[in-house]
Design an enzyme around this catalytic site. Structure first.
Site, PDB file in Angstrom:
ATOM      1  N   THR A 184      -6.607  -2.264  -7.740  1.00 60.09           N
ATOM      2  CA  THR A 184      -5.926  -2.659  -6.495  1.00 60.09           C
ATOM      3  C   THR A 184      -5.947  -1.548  -5.453  1.00 60.09           C
ATOM      4  OG1 THR A 184      -3.806  -1.879  -7.336  1.00 60.09           O
ATOM      5  CG2 THR A 184      -4.324  -4.188  -7.696  1.00 60.09           C
ATOM      6  N   CYS A 209       2.114   3.560  -7.262  1.00 61.73           N
ATOM      7  CA  CYS A 209       3.470   3.042  -7.431  1.00 61.73           C
ATOM      8  C   CYS A 209       4.370   4.051  -8.130  1.00 61.73           C
ATOM      9  CB  CYS A 209       3.451   1.801  -8.342  1.00 61.73           C
ATOM     10  SG  CYS A 209       2.721   0.356  -7.592  1.00 61.73           S
ATOM     11  N   CYS A 236       8.238   0.311 -10.422  1.00 60.68           N
ATOM     12  CA  CYS A 236       7.771  -0.771  -9.536  1.00 60.68           C
ATOM     13  C   CYS A 236       7.881  -2.125 -10.232  1.00 60.68           C
ATOM     14  CB  CYS A 236       6.322  -0.540  -9.112  1.00 60.68           C
ATOM     15  SG  CYS A 236       5.746  -1.834  -7.982  1.00 60.68           S
ATOM     16  N   ARG A 281      -3.567   3.973  -1.748  1.00 58.15           N
ATOM     17  CA  ARG A 281      -2.538   3.800  -0.726  1.00 58.15           C
ATOM     18  C   ARG A 281      -1.217   3.383  -1.389  1.00 58.15           C
ATOM     19  NH1 ARG A 281      -2.469  -1.708  -0.148  1.00 58.15           N
ATOM     20  NH2 ARG A 281      -4.295  -2.638  -1.098  1.00 58.15           N
ATOM     21  N   CYS A 315       2.128   1.550  -2.484  1.00 61.05           N
ATOM     22  CA  CYS A 315       2.551   0.165  -2.750  1.00 61.05           C
ATOM     23  C   CYS A 315       3.665  -0.221  -1.779  1.00 61.05           C
ATOM     24  CB  CYS A 315       3.060   0.072  -4.181  1.00 61.05           C
ATOM     25  SG  CYS A 315       3.925  -1.448  -4.580  1.00 61.05           S
ATOM     26  N   CYS A 326       7.343  -0.913  -4.008  1.00 59.51           N
ATOM     27  CA  CYS A 326       8.210   0.158  -4.516  1.00 59.51           C
ATOM     28  C   CYS A 326       8.236   1.355  -3.575  1.00 59.51           C
ATOM     29  CB  CYS A 326       7.799   0.578  -5.917  1.00 59.51           C
ATOM     30  SG  CYS A 326       6.142   1.274  -6.021  1.00 59.51           S
TER      31      CYS A 326
HETATM   32 ZN    ZN Z   1       4.672  -0.558  -6.537  1.00 61.37          ZN
END
Ligand code: ZN
Length: 360
Positions: free
Chosen positions: A38, A42, A46, A71, A73, A76
């Site tokens: 993805t 996090c 999370c 990058r 999240c 969270c």
């Molecule tokens: Zn997250």
């Protein structure tokens, strides 16, 4: 940890992975995990779906994760400075909620092994009120609930943690947070501070007086601002995101299904009936729902199902009074003041199953 960090070792990674699987809040801030598929990193806690172990990389700080091309999240918010409240803050909230007089700061500090000034500063930053104010607010709320529900006023006063009746009533009056006359006057002379929050579930407006929150609502930003101004036409409004940051953190944590959040002080007007319903809603556990009939039973008015539904629909503080946890007897969602999609999203993030109702 990832191979660039000094703490790199297989054993560390195993512990990190266990923390991720457990969504461990106590590991928040200690490390971050990133998911190759993805491209997102996090906090351990999370609420998002757990990734496959093979796709996960660990970092000791967000900077490293960004340098590796990941990058942050959105759920969270691993870059926000709060990193989740330190676990001892919740420990103290639970202690402060116990009956009896409010424990002094020195005792609280000793309980968690920190200095009184540190406890005072961090607790106030995280919760929005000092430990003493928090303890007092909870006692006043307990008192209000007991007075509404129980016939025995004296025992209610003692259950709520006061030493004598006179002290209780002297303190209870301002702290009940419900002064209908003031609000009927359109909030004349009141200063109301508001902030707009971005959550995955949508934009949120929170607004508060010095005494507590007057509203928490979902909607479109300009519309929410104009609605609140209409409700308190004579109050002075100003936006102050920083002042409301502690309350914002708690409300945003609510949109992520975080359990055991501190109860924020409220400054809302209510009829006696509304106050009874809203108090009942506050005891529905996260992850569960009740029907309007269940709530009517909880307040001892089994026939007042429609009135309960109206009281739920008039709740001014979304999330803080969890009216989204009330559904129809058949499990369907019924209405929600801030939209069915919002209600559905909140129940989903809380992991509530539609038919998980109390039997009575
Ligand atoms: Zn997250």
């Amino acid at each position: 940890m990832n191979s660039n960090t000094q703490t790199s070792s297989g054993a560390d990674e195993e512990e990190c992975w266990r923390a991720v699987l457990e969504r461990s809040r106590s590991h928040d801030g200690m490390f971050f995990y990133a998911v190759r598929t993805t491209g997102v990193y996090c906090r351990p806690s999370c609420p998002s779906r757990r990734p496959l172990r093979n796709n996960v990389e660990f970092f000791s700080d967000p900077q490293q994760a960004r340098e590796a091309g990941y990058r942050a999240c959105r759920r969270c918010a691993p870059d926000s400075s709060d990193g989740g409240s330190p676990p001892w803050v919740l420990t103290l909230c639970r202690r402060l909620e116990q009956p009896g007089s409010v424990p002094p700061l020195s005792e609280l500090a000793q309980l968690v092994g920190l200095s009184p000034s540190h406890v005072q500063r961090i607790f106030t930053r995280e919760v929005g009120v000092s430990p003493h104010q928090y303890g007092k607010a909870r006692r006043l709320e307990n008192l209000r609930a007991e007075l509404k529900n129980g016939p025995d006023v004296t025992s209610a006063v003692f259950d709520a943690g006061f030493n004598s009746n006179s002290v209780a009533y002297a303190q209870a009056k301002p702290g009940l947070g419900m002064t209908p006359r003031r609000w009927r006057d359109g909030g004349r002379g009141e200063e109301i501070v508001y902030s707009i929050l971005a959550s995955d579930i949508g934009s949120i407006l929170i607004a508060a007086t010095k005494a507590g929150l007057v509203t928490v609502r979902f909607g479109e930003e300009a519309q929410m601002i104009s609605d609140v101004r209409d409700e308190f036409p004579l109050a002075n409004f100003r936006r102050d995101d920083e002042l409301l940051a502690p309350q914002s953190r708690t409300v945003l944590a609510g949109t992520l299904g975080v359990a055991n959040l501190p109860q924020l002080p409220l400054d809302i007007a209510a009829t006696t009936f509304q106050a009874r319903v809203w108090s009942a809603l506050q005891v529905i556990p996260l992850g569960e729902t009740r029907s309007y009939a269940d709530v009517a039973m909880m307040i001892g008015e089994p026939r007042a199902i429609r009135a309960v539904a109206r009281a739920c629909a008039s709740n001014p503080v979304a999330l803080v009074i969890p009216c989204h946890r009330v559904v129809r007897s058949d499990g369907s969602l019924a209405g929600y003041r801030w939209g069915l999609e919002t209600k559905e999203a909140l129940l989903e993030v809380e992991g509530a199953r539609p038919h998980q109702r109390a039997n009575h």
